[in-house]
Design an enzyme around this catalytic site. Structure first.
Site, short mmCIF file in Angstrom:
data_model
loop_
_atom_site.label_atom_id
_atom_site.label_comp_id
_atom_site.label_asym_id
_atom_site.label_seq_id
_atom_site.Cartn_x
_atom_site.Cartn_y
_atom_site.Cartn_z
N GLU A 180 4.71 -1.57 6.98
CA GLU A 180 5.58 -1.63 5.81
C GLU A 180 6.71 -0.62 5.95
O GLU A 180 6.43 0.57 6.17
CB GLU A 180 4.78 -1.37 4.54
CG GLU A 180 3.71 -2.42 4.29
CD GLU A 180 2.78 -2.08 3.15
OE1 GLU A 180 2.01 -2.96 2.73
OE2 GLU A 180 2.81 -0.92 2.67
N ARG A 195 -5.12 -3.70 1.24
CA ARG A 195 -4.40 -3.08 2.35
C ARG A 195 -4.09 -4.14 3.40
O ARG A 195 -4.90 -5.02 3.67
CB ARG A 195 -5.23 -1.95 2.97
CG ARG A 195 -5.41 -0.73 2.07
CD ARG A 195 -4.11 0.05 1.94
NE ARG A 195 -4.25 1.26 1.14
CZ ARG A 195 -4.00 1.32 -0.16
NH1 ARG A 195 -3.62 0.23 -0.83
NH2 ARG A 195 -4.13 2.47 -0.82
N HIS A 210 4.89 -4.73 -1.74
CA HIS A 210 3.99 -3.62 -2.08
C HIS A 210 4.41 -2.95 -3.38
O HIS A 210 4.55 -1.71 -3.46
CB HIS A 210 3.94 -2.59 -0.95
CG HIS A 210 2.69 -1.75 -0.99
ND1 HIS A 210 2.11 -1.20 0.13
CD2 HIS A 210 1.90 -1.37 -2.03
CE1 HIS A 210 1.03 -0.50 -0.20
NE2 HIS A 210 0.89 -0.59 -1.52
#
Length: 318
Positions: free
Chosen positions: A266, A237, A285
């Site tokens: 993000e 994370r 991601h």
């Protein structure tokens, strides 16, 4: 059953189908949902599937027919679990669907550091090999993973699989987890203190959950404990690291490289200090998003909802 998928695009950008889900009820699929549209779109839903669309207490309270929330991921921080439980709304998640994919991405970063693959490929594309007088050259130092020490922060399914593969590369593996006794070991790794983990690792990779005790656990103080020239990988994370501290360490050379698939915000802001930091290799991601992992995710999501409809819910997190 009225089923609403609030943000289905990342799971299925067009290479999967929704047929199995559609067999369970009347399904409405939205590729993305802005927060101000959530209540309107889910007003009549009995079941909601969400990945990143937040379902807080106020939102849940505004959905009178809601019985079920299926999170299309392992982490469940997008849902107010306590309030959902108070309202008798069952919440499920998707465990362990992406372990192999995330581990693969972790080793892509480690191998890129060891082989300078990205730099060498870019050099070749720039014509440097064609202009070279020798048959072989390197754009940056290259080395073997074998014999190096890999530190793993967190030792769940992903951390254990990383340790297993690191052993196959001949690496020495140490791990920190609050659940492990210092000095204990299995066939893949030895448990050490957090201080030892940072001090001894040639490579440090993060596989722990993000919570109060781990937020910015990699900060300036911890980085100063690390070996000069160590490498850091974060496929966990974004909030696990202090991004400014890591960027400063890359600029100073304290860290030789940083590989990540996650950032604190993000999509990231353009002024995120890591975006253009030297020797930072950041992917958007998508470590979780291999076709194989998304097929598993889709199947488990459908199975979770089908089990709920039968009155036998599984993977319940609240």
């Amino acid at each position: 059953m009225e089923i609403v998928v609030l943000d289905g695009y990342t799971l299925n950008p067009g290479d999967l189908d929704w047929n199995a889900l559609q067999a369970l009820g009347n399904v409405t699929i939205y590729p993305r949902t802005a927060s101000e549209l959530t209540i309107e779109r889910a007003q009549n839903a009995n079941a909601i599937l969400t990945n990143k669309v937040v379902l807080d207490a106020d939102t849940i309270d505004a959905l009178p027919n809601l019985q079920y929330i299926g999170v299309l991921a392992t982490g469940t921080n997008v849902v107010d679990l306590e309030y959902a439980r108070a309202k008798d709304v069952v919440v499920t998640n998707i465990p362990k669907y992406s372990t192999e994919s995330v581990v693969q991405s972790t080793f892509a970063q480690l191998l890129n550091f060891a082989t300078a693959l990205c730099k060498n490929a870019a050099s070749t594309r720039a014509g440097n090999w064609s202009r070279c007088q020798d048959f072989s050259y390197t754009s940056a130092p290259i080395f073997e993973l074998s014999g190096k020490t890999l530190g793993i922060l967190g030792y769940g399914a992903i951390g254990k699989r990383v340790a297993q593969i690191a052993n196959a590369f001949g690496m020495n593996v140490i791990v920190f987890s609050p659940r492990l006794s210092l000095g204990s070991s299995d066939q893949f790794a030895t448990a050490v203190s957090l201080d030892d983990l940072f001090a001894r690792a040639d490579f440090l990779t993060l596989h722990c959950p993000l919570k109060n005790t781990t937020e910015k656990i990699v900060n300036a103080e911890r980085i100063n404990q690390m070996k000069n020239g160590a490498y850091l990988v974060n496929t966990g994370r974004g909030g696990l690291i202090d991004e400014t501290a890591v960027a400063n360490a890359l600029h100073s050379g304290k860290l030789s490289g940083f590989g990540a698939d996650v950032l604190s915000t993000e999509p990231p802001q353009k002024d995120n200090p890591l975006i253009d930091a030297p020797n930072a290799y950041i992917t958007p991601h998508n470590a979780w998003a291999t076709l194989d992992a998304r097929v598993r995710l889709m199947k488990i999501a459908v199975d979770n909802l089908a089990a709920f409809i039968k009155g036998e819910p599984v993977n319940v997190v609240n």
